[in-house]
Enzyme design. Structure first.
Site, PDB file in Angstrom:
ATOM      1  N   LEU A 133      60.137  89.045  34.991  1.00 30.58           N
ATOM      2  CA  LEU A 133      60.737  87.936  35.733  1.00 30.58           C
ATOM      3  C   LEU A 133      59.624  87.231  36.497  1.00 30.58           C
ATOM      4  CD1 LEU A 133      63.870  89.904  37.002  1.00 30.58           C
ATOM      5  CD2 LEU A 133      63.676  88.459  34.958  1.00 30.58           C
ATOM      6  N   GLN A 210      64.172  79.705  32.958  1.00 34.77           N
ATOM      7  CA  GLN A 210      65.527  79.856  33.464  1.00 34.77           C
ATOM      8  C   GLN A 210      66.060  78.472  33.831  1.00 34.77           C
ATOM      9  OE1 GLN A 210      63.781  81.945  37.310  1.00 34.77           O
ATOM     10  NE2 GLN A 210      65.963  81.687  37.563  1.00 34.77           N
ATOM     11  N   ASN A 270      60.642  92.947  37.711  1.00 34.74           N
ATOM     12  CA  ASN A 270      59.961  91.903  38.472  1.00 34.74           C
ATOM     13  C   ASN A 270      58.459  92.004  38.220  1.00 34.74           C
ATOM     14  OD1 ASN A 270      62.442  91.302  39.587  1.00 34.74           O
ATOM     15  ND2 ASN A 270      62.081  92.489  41.436  1.00 34.74           N
ATOM     16  N   ASN A 348      65.431  97.369  40.262  1.00 37.40           N
ATOM     17  CA  ASN A 348      65.463  96.192  39.387  1.00 37.40           C
ATOM     18  C   ASN A 348      64.616  96.389  38.130  1.00 37.40           C
ATOM     19  OD1 ASN A 348      67.069  93.830  39.369  1.00 37.40           O
ATOM     20  ND2 ASN A 348      65.244  92.554  39.536  1.00 37.40           N
ATOM     21  N   LYS A 414      55.526  92.408  48.162  1.00 42.73           N
ATOM     22  CA  LYS A 414      56.270  91.290  48.742  1.00 42.73           C
ATOM     23  C   LYS A 414      55.527  90.667  49.925  1.00 42.73           C
ATOM     24  CE  LYS A 414      59.829  92.076  46.035  1.00 42.73           C
ATOM     25  NZ  LYS A 414      60.118  91.157  44.907  1.00 42.73           N
TER      26      LYS A 414
END
Length: 527
Positions: A133, A210, A270, A348, A414
């Site tokens: 992703l 997307q 991810n 995820n 992150k």
């Protein structure tokens, strides 16, 4: 009454995005509804909101170039369906009292998985597609462009490390595992230019975009865009979360391509999760099921106090499903955060059967929970984004399973505090994969908190470290204020460094801080 049916019963023609603009509006003021007809009042206002939105969407469509009109129409129709559900749904999507205890076989321990025999690895990897992703920007860490091009280790980016991992796999086992990047309109152009440098490597890279949905004013519930010039007014558009993977993957033609070529499963993760590498034991389990295949496998790991907001697996209406914090009624938030009741959280990392994706989409049975993301733009306009999560599709598939994996498979970056960990001697890197140093005496990573003002942006963060400190024996680090680190600093145990407003602290080169609190003012000046 269903809103779509109500729309059809008006003089407004509804066929996806094509809608007549001849809406008859009542004159004068509508009476204020009493409590007895409140439901009818809501239905009328909802119907009007949907009608007005679709008029605006139809107008937007006329501004699209002919070569993009079919794609825009498809995406606008999908957005209209999402918006309709947003209007119709109210309250939490989960009845808390209906949550059942997880069956004993709902989550399998990773240690029980069998390794594939060396003779089988080649044939099993030929059944796999790796999907990353890649729709996010690096803005939260002060970087321009896709987050995947932030340098995280030895001048290598997230994307570099991912490509290295897949190429190593392909060379080692003489296979051709393809790498698929799901981009957004924010990352596509830059990514397409960057991946050219991988052409000489033994890895096939595919990309698809997307969807691109319009942001909606919180007050009027109408799109804030006036035309489809996305680059000219980029703040008016957004990528609708990674739950859009399924439709966009199918619409790109890649889903059918991989099914036709004999691929069975995709592994989705991810791109900023450096622990999400291809796992042969999980793949072996999936492909050894015979006539009872698993359609959807979610990697979970043990929840700690740092993960209390992460989604968890629950049993609901006789199916495994993902429960996100946004779905939890306020009175049950503390219960949701409990490590005792909900022991696992979603990494995820997902393994999904390709022909099952095709089947669910063809049936139209995928119904992902809507995440309402409220934002305020730079011009102080309040908008909403309707998003969905890729893991929420679990309930739509048969044969769901959670696998409790080691924490090492969840290594997201992150913030710069995460970047400090992966850049340090806490990890070794080989063939694009990170593994914790055997010199670390305990398996958990240190808890690191860096002040937002001085450390949040990657550029500022890097400027404060002459070299990344030795943190092999670190448990906890808190740094706040104007603090810099010299070369070859060693941090052990619990270290807290606080420079108050107007103060500065320079940790000297070769210093060792063990279970220390440093505050006040400490300057090291060149002479």
């Amino acid at each position: 009454m269903n809103i779509r049916k109500m729309v059809e019963e008006t003089n407004v023609g509804y066929s996806g995005i094509n809608i007549s603009t001849n809406v008859v509006k009542p004159k004068g003021h509508s009476r204020v509804p009493s409590s007895t007809d409140l439901k009818e009042f809501k239905e009328v206002t909802q119907r009007d909101s949907l009608v007005q939105l679709e008029k605006e969407m139809a107008a937007l469509l006329t501004t699209t170039s002919n070569d993009k009109k079919d794609l825009a129409k498809s995406q606008f129709t999908a957005f209209s369906r999402l918006f309709q559900r947003f209007l119709e749904e109210s309250g939490p999507s989960v009845d808390w009292d209906k949550i059942e205890k997880l069956p004993t076989d709902a989550i399998r321990d990773y240690d029980t998985l069998l390794k594939p025999s060396p003779d089988d690895i080649h044939s099993k990897l030929e059944k796999l597609v790796v999907v990353k992703l890649n729709g996010g920007l690096g803005t939260s860490m002060g970087c321009r462009g896709p987050k995947s091009v932030i340098q995280v280790r030895n001048d290598l980016t997230f994307l570099d490390l991912t490509v290295q991992q897949i190429e190593h796999l392909n060379k080692k086992y003489n296979v051709n595992v393809p790498l698929v990047l799901m981009n957004s309109f924010n990352t596509d152009k830059d990514t397409e230019q960057i991946i050219r440098k991988y052409k000489g490597l033994q890895v096939e890279i595919y990309t698809f975009n997307q969807s691109c949905f319009p942001r909606v004013s919180k007050e009027s519930l109408l799109p804030i865009a006036h035309d489809c010039d996305i680059e000219g007014n980029i703040e008016a558009w957004y990528p609708p979360g990674h739950g859009d993977f399924y439709d966009s993957f199918k619409n790109s033609g890649l889903l059918q391509k991989f099914i036709d070529s004999g691929r069975d499963y995709c592994f989705i993760s991810n791109i900023d999760n450096l622990g999400a590498t291809v796992d042969l034991n999980i793949l072996n389990m999936l492909l050894d099921r015979g006539t009872n295949p698993l359609e959807f496998v979610m990697e979970v790991t043990n929840k700690t106090k740092a993960d209390v907001k992460g989604g968890t697996l629950i049993q609901y209406e006789n199916k495994l499903r993902l429960l996100e914090i946004a779905q939890v009624p306020k009175e049950h938030l503390e219960e949701f955060k409990s490590v005792k009741k909900f022991k696992f959280f979603n990494t995820n990392n997902l393994w999904i059967k390709l022909n099952a994706i095709e089947k669910v989409l063809n049936e139209g049975s995928m119904n992902l929970e809507i995440i309402v993301n409220n934002k305020t733009l730079d011009n102080n306009l309040n908008i909403i984004q309707l998003e969905t999560a890729v893991g929420a599709a679990m309930k739509s598939f048969n044969g769901g399973l959670g696998i409790n994996v080691p924490r090492s498979r969840f290594l997201p970056v992150k913030k710069t505090s995460d970047l400090l960990l992966v850049m340090s001697n806490l990890y070794h890197m080989r063939n694009g994969s990170l593994s914790m140093s055997p010199l670390r005496m305990f398996p958990t990573t240190p808890l690191v908190k860096l002040g937002d003002k001085d450390f949040a942006k990657v550029k500022d963060f890097l400027s404060r470290f002459a070299t990344i400190p030795d943190i092999l024996e670190l448990d906890h680090l808190t740094v706040s204020g104007d603090v810099t680190f010299g070369r070859n600093v060693s941090l052990k145990g619990t270290v807290i460094i606080i420079a108050n407003h107007g103060d500065r602290i320079d940790i000297p080169s070769n210093a060792t801080l063990e279970n220390k609190i440093v505050s006040g003012n400490l300057r090291i000046l060149d002479h």
